[in-house]
Design a protein around this motif. Structure first.
Motif, mmCIF file in Angstrom:
data_model
loop_
_atom_site.group_PDB
_atom_site.id
_atom_site.type_symbol
_atom_site.label_atom_id
_atom_site.label_comp_id
_atom_site.label_asym_id
_atom_site.label_seq_id
_atom_site.Cartn_x
_atom_site.Cartn_y
_atom_site.Cartn_z
ATOM 1 N N THR A 169 -0.731 -9.328 -9.416
ATOM 2 C CA THR A 169 -0.317 -8.571 -8.243
ATOM 3 C C THR A 169 -1.400 -8.647 -7.173
ATOM 4 O OG1 THR A 169 -1.264 -6.496 -9.040
ATOM 5 C CG2 THR A 169 1.031 -6.942 -9.638
ATOM 6 N N PRO B 237 -0.808 -5.299 -0.261
ATOM 7 C CA PRO B 237 -0.170 -5.767 0.976
ATOM 8 C C PRO B 237 -1.177 -6.235 2.027
ATOM 9 C CG PRO B 237 0.642 -3.580 0.364
ATOM 10 C CD PRO B 237 -0.463 -3.924 -0.578
ATOM 11 N N SER C 260 1.977 -4.977 -4.516
ATOM 12 C CA SER C 260 2.086 -3.546 -4.817
ATOM 13 C C SER C 260 0.949 -2.790 -4.139
ATOM 14 C CB SER C 260 2.074 -3.291 -6.324
ATOM 15 O OG SER C 260 0.901 -3.794 -6.909
ATOM 16 N N ASN C 261 1.190 -1.505 -3.893
ATOM 17 C CA ASN C 261 0.161 -0.702 -3.238
ATOM 18 C C ASN C 261 -0.880 -0.239 -4.261
ATOM 19 O OD1 ASN C 261 1.229 1.583 -4.534
ATOM 20 N ND2 ASN C 261 2.494 2.129 -2.778
ATOM 21 N N LYS D 183 2.874 0.967 -6.899
ATOM 22 C CA LYS D 183 4.276 0.915 -6.495
ATOM 23 C C LYS D 183 4.572 -0.461 -5.877
ATOM 24 C CE LYS D 183 7.806 3.196 -3.814
ATOM 25 N NZ LYS D 183 8.075 3.354 -2.426
ATOM 26 N N GLU E 47 5.942 -3.202 -3.587
ATOM 27 C CA GLU E 47 6.350 -3.267 -2.184
ATOM 28 C C GLU E 47 7.088 -4.555 -1.867
ATOM 29 O OE1 GLU E 47 3.513 -2.084 0.689
ATOM 30 O OE2 GLU E 47 3.014 -0.264 -0.400
ATOM 31 N N GLY E 48 6.996 -5.540 -2.766
ATOM 32 C CA GLY E 48 7.695 -6.798 -2.533
ATOM 33 C C GLY E 48 7.144 -7.904 -3.409
ATOM 34 N N SER F 191 1.689 -8.870 3.706
ATOM 35 C CA SER F 191 2.860 -8.048 4.033
ATOM 36 C C SER F 191 3.664 -8.645 5.190
ATOM 37 C CB SER F 191 2.433 -6.615 4.369
ATOM 38 O OG SER F 191 1.521 -6.609 5.452
ATOM 39 N N PRO G 261 10.237 -8.163 1.236
ATOM 40 C CA PRO G 261 10.023 -6.729 1.005
ATOM 41 C C PRO G 261 10.919 -6.179 -0.110
ATOM 42 C CG PRO G 261 11.317 -7.059 2.994
ATOM 43 C CD PRO G 261 10.925 -8.425 2.499
ATOM 44 N N MET G 262 10.533 -5.039 -0.616
ATOM 45 C CA MET G 262 11.242 -4.392 -1.731
ATOM 46 C C MET G 262 12.728 -4.217 -1.453
ATOM 47 S SD MET G 262 10.847 -3.344 -4.738
ATOM 48 C CE MET G 262 11.633 -2.322 -5.960
ATOM 49 N N ASN G 263 13.099 -3.900 -0.221
ATOM 50 C CA ASN G 263 14.522 -3.669 0.053
ATOM 51 C C ASN G 263 15.350 -4.952 -0.006
ATOM 52 O OD1 ASN G 263 13.537 -4.745 2.449
ATOM 53 N ND2 ASN G 263 14.718 -3.378 3.752
#
Length: 145
Positions: A16, A19, A41-42, A46, A48-49, A70, A75-77
């Motif tokens: 990992t 960002p 991940s942050n 978590k 993030e993508g 980033s 991205p995660m969405n």
């Protein structure tokens, strides 16, 4: 066969990056580890993508090596994920349908591994080879009785 079976064989280690990691650092890590993608991940872990070789190439014209990952990651969405209980056939469908090569595996809100299209193909080839051997043994009568 399920995704959990692949992860049991290959392991569940996932590299990992934060960002804020630069694109140059990501490229170095991808090359150093001989991998094609990193989960972003942050600091609290978590997701993030994801950033893949393709993400970097897709942004190459506008990409500056010192820019944060980033700016080029998926991205995660928009992230396509799998779960431990998903079948390999499901994963292969996701790879093909979405033209992706890496599938982060999530359980609850936790990253538990990542599989690649190569992992899925290798597992399917292994199954086919096993079935072929079992059928040949059955046909020739050399199976254990």
């Amino acid at each position: 066969m399920q995704i959990r079976d692949i992860l049991e064989q290959k392991g569940s280690d996932v590299y990992t990056v934060l960002p804020t990691t630069t694109v140059l650092e990501v490229v170095r890590t991808l090359n150093e580890k001989h991998i094609g993608a990193l989960v972003v991940s942050n600091k609290s872990g978590k997701i993030e993508g994801i950033v893949s070789e393709r993400d970097i190439l897709r942004h190459l014209e506008s990409c500056k090596m010192e820019m944060p990952v980033s700016d080029v990651m998926t991205p995660m969405n928009k992230l396509i994920i799998g779960h431990l209980d998903d079948t390999i056939e499901y994963a292969m469908t996701m790879f093909t349908k979405n033209k992706i090569r890496h599938l982060p595996i999530i359980e609850g809100d936790r990253l538990v591994g990542m599989i690649s299209i190569g992992d899925a193909v290798a597992s399917q080839l292994s199954n086919v080879e096993f079935e072929k051997k079992a059928l040949m043994d059955y046909i020739t009568g050399s199976y254990a009785q």
